[in-house]
Structures are given as C-alpha cells and as structure tokens.
Write a protein that holds these residues in place. Structure first.
Motif, PDB file in Angstrom:
ATOM      1  N   UNK A  25       0.853  -1.411   0.065  1.00  7.60           N
ATOM      2  CA  UNK A  25      -0.004   0.020   0.023  1.00  7.60           C
ATOM      3  C   UNK A  25       0.893   1.158   0.060  1.00  7.60           C
ATOM      4  N   UNK A  26       2.018   1.218   0.725  1.00 10.41           N
ATOM      5  CA  UNK A  26       2.713   2.417   0.815  1.00 10.41           C
ATOM      6  C   UNK A  26       3.353   2.823  -0.596  1.00 10.41           C
ATOM      7  N   UNK A  27       3.809   1.769  -1.439  1.00  4.85           N
ATOM      8  CA  UNK A  27       4.283   2.008  -2.548  1.00  4.85           C
ATOM      9  C   UNK A  27       3.252   2.525  -3.490  1.00  4.85           C
ATOM     10  N   UNK A  28       2.131   1.694  -3.515  1.00  5.40           N
ATOM     11  CA  UNK A  28       0.990   2.313  -4.379  1.00  5.40           C
ATOM     12  C   UNK A  28       0.527   3.926  -4.146  1.00  5.40           C
ATOM     13  N   UNK A  29       0.869   4.214  -2.822  1.00  2.68           N
ATOM     14  CA  UNK A  29       0.617   5.729  -2.304  1.00  2.68           C
ATOM     15  C   UNK A  29       1.708   6.483  -2.952  1.00  2.68           C
ATOM     16  N   UNK A  30       2.859   6.073  -2.696  1.00  2.00           N
ATOM     17  CA  UNK A  30       4.287   6.652  -3.319  1.00  2.00           C
ATOM     18  C   UNK A  30       4.147   6.981  -4.626  1.00  2.00           C
ATOM     19  N   UNK A  31       3.725   6.030  -5.579  1.00  2.00           N
ATOM     20  CA  UNK A  31       3.584   6.248  -6.886  1.00  2.00           C
ATOM     21  C   UNK A  31       2.600   7.149  -7.264  1.00  2.00           C
ATOM     22  N   UNK A  32       1.547   7.031  -6.582  1.00 10.01           N
ATOM     23  CA  UNK A  32       0.039   8.035  -7.010  1.00 10.01           C
ATOM     24  C   UNK A  32       0.596   9.332  -6.859  1.00 10.01           C
ATOM     25  N   UNK A  33       1.232   9.611  -5.590  1.00  8.38           N
ATOM     26  CA  UNK A  33       1.766  10.922  -5.183  1.00  8.38           C
ATOM     27  C   UNK A  33       2.456  11.741  -6.037  1.00  8.38           C
ATOM     28  N   UNK A  34       3.099  11.132  -6.927  1.00 12.02           N
ATOM     29  CA  UNK A  34       4.215  11.587  -7.965  1.00 12.02           C
ATOM     30  C   UNK A  34       3.405  12.351  -9.014  1.00 12.02           C
ATOM     31  N   UNK A  35       2.062  11.935  -9.019  1.00 12.92           N
ATOM     32  CA  UNK A  35       1.323  12.409 -10.107  1.00 12.92           C
ATOM     33  C   UNK A  35       0.063  13.432  -9.899  1.00 12.92           C
ATOM     34  N   UNK A  36       0.083  14.376 -10.635  1.00 15.67           N
ATOM     35  CA  UNK A  36      -1.162  15.353 -10.343  1.00 15.67           C
ATOM     36  C   UNK A  36      -2.477  14.781 -10.327  1.00 15.67           C
ATOM     37  N   UNK A  37      -2.974  13.977  -9.389  1.00 10.99           N
ATOM     38  CA  UNK A  37      -4.350  13.125  -9.415  1.00 10.99           C
ATOM     39  C   UNK A  37      -4.886  13.796  -8.190  1.00 10.99           C
ATOM     40  N   UNK A  38      -6.157  13.741  -8.347  1.00  8.22           N
ATOM     41  CA  UNK A  38      -7.266  14.192  -7.197  1.00  8.22           C
ATOM     42  C   UNK A  38      -6.624  13.575  -5.768  1.00  8.22           C
ATOM     43  N   UNK A  39      -6.355  14.276  -4.784  1.00  9.60           N
ATOM     44  CA  UNK A  39      -5.927  13.622  -3.628  1.00  9.60           C
ATOM     45  C   UNK A  39      -6.966  12.305  -3.049  1.00  9.60           C
ATOM     46  N   UNK A  40      -8.182  12.697  -3.345  1.00 12.75           N
ATOM     47  CA  UNK A  40      -9.193  11.758  -2.709  1.00 12.75           C
ATOM     48  C   UNK A  40      -9.244  10.461  -3.482  1.00 12.75           C
ATOM     49  N   UNK A  41      -8.869  10.548  -4.646  1.00 11.18           N
ATOM     50  CA  UNK A  41      -8.871   9.233  -5.811  1.00 11.18           C
ATOM     51  C   UNK A  41      -7.439   8.650  -5.221  1.00 11.18           C
ATOM     52  N   UNK A  42      -6.362   9.414  -4.883  1.00  9.47           N
ATOM     53  CA  UNK A  42      -5.044   8.721  -4.413  1.00  9.47           C
ATOM     54  C   UNK A  42      -5.433   7.803  -3.233  1.00  9.47           C
ATOM     55  N   UNK A  43      -6.164   8.443  -2.229  1.00 13.80           N
ATOM     56  CA  UNK A  43      -6.222   7.670  -0.985  1.00 13.80           C
ATOM     57  C   UNK A  43      -7.360   6.219  -1.317  1.00 13.80           C
ATOM     58  N   UNK A  44      -8.374   6.695  -2.118  1.00 13.93           N
ATOM     59  CA  UNK A  44      -9.133   5.534  -2.492  1.00 13.93           C
ATOM     60  C   UNK A  44      -8.594   4.570  -3.139  1.00 13.93           C
ATOM     61  N   UNK A  45      -7.977   4.850  -4.141  1.00 10.78           N
ATOM     62  CA  UNK A  45      -6.943   3.688  -5.128  1.00 10.78           C
ATOM     63  C   UNK A  45      -6.200   2.832  -4.231  1.00 10.78           C
ATOM     64  N   UNK A  46      -5.316   3.500  -3.347  1.00  2.00           N
ATOM     65  CA  UNK A  46      -4.434   2.869  -2.514  1.00  2.00           C
ATOM     66  C   UNK A  46      -5.127   1.834  -1.424  1.00  2.00           C
ATOM     67  N   UNK A  47      -6.237   2.289  -0.985  1.00  2.21           N
ATOM     68  CA  UNK A  47      -6.791   1.543   0.043  1.00  2.21           C
ATOM     69  C   UNK A  47      -7.358   0.217  -0.925  1.00  2.21           C
ATOM     70  N   UNK A  48      -8.177   0.442  -1.727  1.00  4.34           N
ATOM     71  CA  UNK A  48      -8.632  -0.566  -2.618  1.00  4.34           C
ATOM     72  C   UNK A  48      -7.821  -1.812  -3.184  1.00  4.34           C
TER      73      UNK A  48
END
Length: 249
Positions: A25-48
């Motif tokens: 999960x931490x690596x998914x979050x780390x990867x997503x954080x490097x892109x300009x995606x909506x922060x709500x989407x980042x959290x939901x994606x990593x959790x699922x």
C-alpha cells in the motif's frame, strides 16, 4: 486512462510484495503521489488495492492458524473506527499532501531499520497493560491510516518488531489483518464523501493490475529477501515523501 505506466508499476509492486506476504500500500501511495491526481482518488485507490492484494494472505494465515486473535483483536478493534474517523475528516489538499509527505518519510525510516524479533519458543502472554498499549497503538496508527489512505502495516510491522511483540510470522499475520480491516474501514469513510472528479476507470484498471500481479506473486512464492524488499521500499517511499513536500509545500 492516462499514464499507463502506473498500471505496469502497480502490477510489479503487487507481484513482488505478494510473493513475500506484503500488501504494498505504501508503494501504491508513493507512486500515485508523484502524479497530479485528485487526492481523494489517491487515497481511495491505495486502499482498494491494499484490500485486493492482502486478502489472500489473510486467508492463508487464518487457514494455517498463524493468527493470535487474543493479541490481534485489541489492536484492530480500536483501529477500525479510528481509521473511519480519519477517512471522513475534512482536510484541504495542501494539508493532505503535507501529512502524506511527512508520513512517507517517517515510514521510510521505520522500514530501513533492521530489528530482531522474538524467538518462536520465547513468546509470552499479553498482560493487561500490554493490551491497553496495543489498543492505543492500533488506534493511533488506524487514524493516521484513514487520514492518509494506507492500511497501516507500514507503521505497525516495524513498531511491533522494535517492541519484540511476537515472532516474525505472527507479526506478519497481525499486520496483514490490520491492513485489511483498516483499508476496508478507510474505504467506507472515503465513499461517504467522494468527489465527482474521481476517475473510476483508472481505479478499476489499477485494481486489475494489482489483482494480476498479486495472484501471480502469491503463487510463485519467490525467495525474495524481506529485508531487501523493505529497504528498496524505504528508498522509494523516502523519495516520494521528499518529492511531495517539495512539490506541494
């Protein structure tokens, strides 16, 4: 879906982590954080994605009777409602990325630390004070997990190792359960306040990536060195944390 390389990265992360019993999960979050995606989407994606990868491991731990429920329940029972509270807490995007950056850096330090754990024959029973301590520990990590969008295993596992809480196998099993229940709780919290800007096709695509990678990895049972995986993750998470702070703060 834009940024198709994320799909490949998620598949590889799930493949490697599932082969050694981790969620990633931490690596998914780390990867997503490097892109300009909506922060709500980042959290939901990593959790699922966390749930998809870790649920198989939890099933195996339960099947093999490797979970000490008397020790797991005090940690998870408090963490679940706290993860939900963290998920529904309204924070700005700037605050989220600030907390995320600091969280990733702390997590990287914890991941890098090599710890010695209890021997299989030297595990003691939990005292009442230990149960209270575990409850507070689970609640604190659970709240942070819901706030940031991770399962919490990245914090729980290193801390339990530092505390010599149990054997490596029991700690891994406990962390898997912790990740699963907190991720599910966090998902419910996120679903209660979703934005219309979320790209559901991208989320489903990344879920498919971790499903494929996780299934292949768990069946191959590769002889990865867990310490090497942890430290590789630590570097990735540290870079992501620094990048988030410099980009958004």
């Amino acid at each position: 879906m834009g940024h198709w390389e994320i799909f490949l990265l998620f598949l590889i992360i799930a493949f490697v982590y599932s082969s050694v019993g981790f969620g990633g999960g931490s690596s998914y979050l780390a990867v997503l954080a490097m892109y300009s995606l909506p922060y709500q989407e980042i959290r939901l994606t990593a959790l699922i994605c966390n749930v998809i990868v870790v649920v198989g491991g939890v099933y195996i731990y339960i099947k093999n009777k490797q979970i000490s429920w008397k020790k797991v329940l005090p940690i998870t029972l408090v963490s679940v409602p706290m993860a939900y509270l963290g998920a529904i807490l309204k924070i700005s995007q700037e605050t989220f990325f600030l907390i995320l950056g600091i969280t990733l850096i702390i997590a990287a330090i914890l991941l890098w630390i090599k710890t010695e754990t209890k021997n299989e024959e030297k595990v003691s029973q939990e005292s009442k004070s230990a149960i209270v301590r575990n409850s507070f520990l689970g609640g604190g990590i659970g709240f942070l997990s819901g706030l940031v969008g991770i399962g919490g295993g990245i914090f729980l596992s290193p801390l339990l190792n530092l505390m010599k809480w149990d054997t490596p196998r029991k700690i891994a099993a406990t962390s898997s359960v912790f990740i699963l229940v907190n991720s599910v709780s966090g998902i419910f919290g996120q679903l209660s306040k979703l934005s219309v800007d979320i790209d559901y096709f991208r989320i489903l695509s990344l879920c498919l990536a971790v499903l494929i990678g996780g299934q292949i990895g768990s069946r191959m049972s590769l002889k990865w060195n867990p310490l090497v995986i942890k430290r590789m993750t630590a570097v990735l998470v540290l870079v992501a944390g620094i990048n988030v702070l410099t980009k958004y703060w």
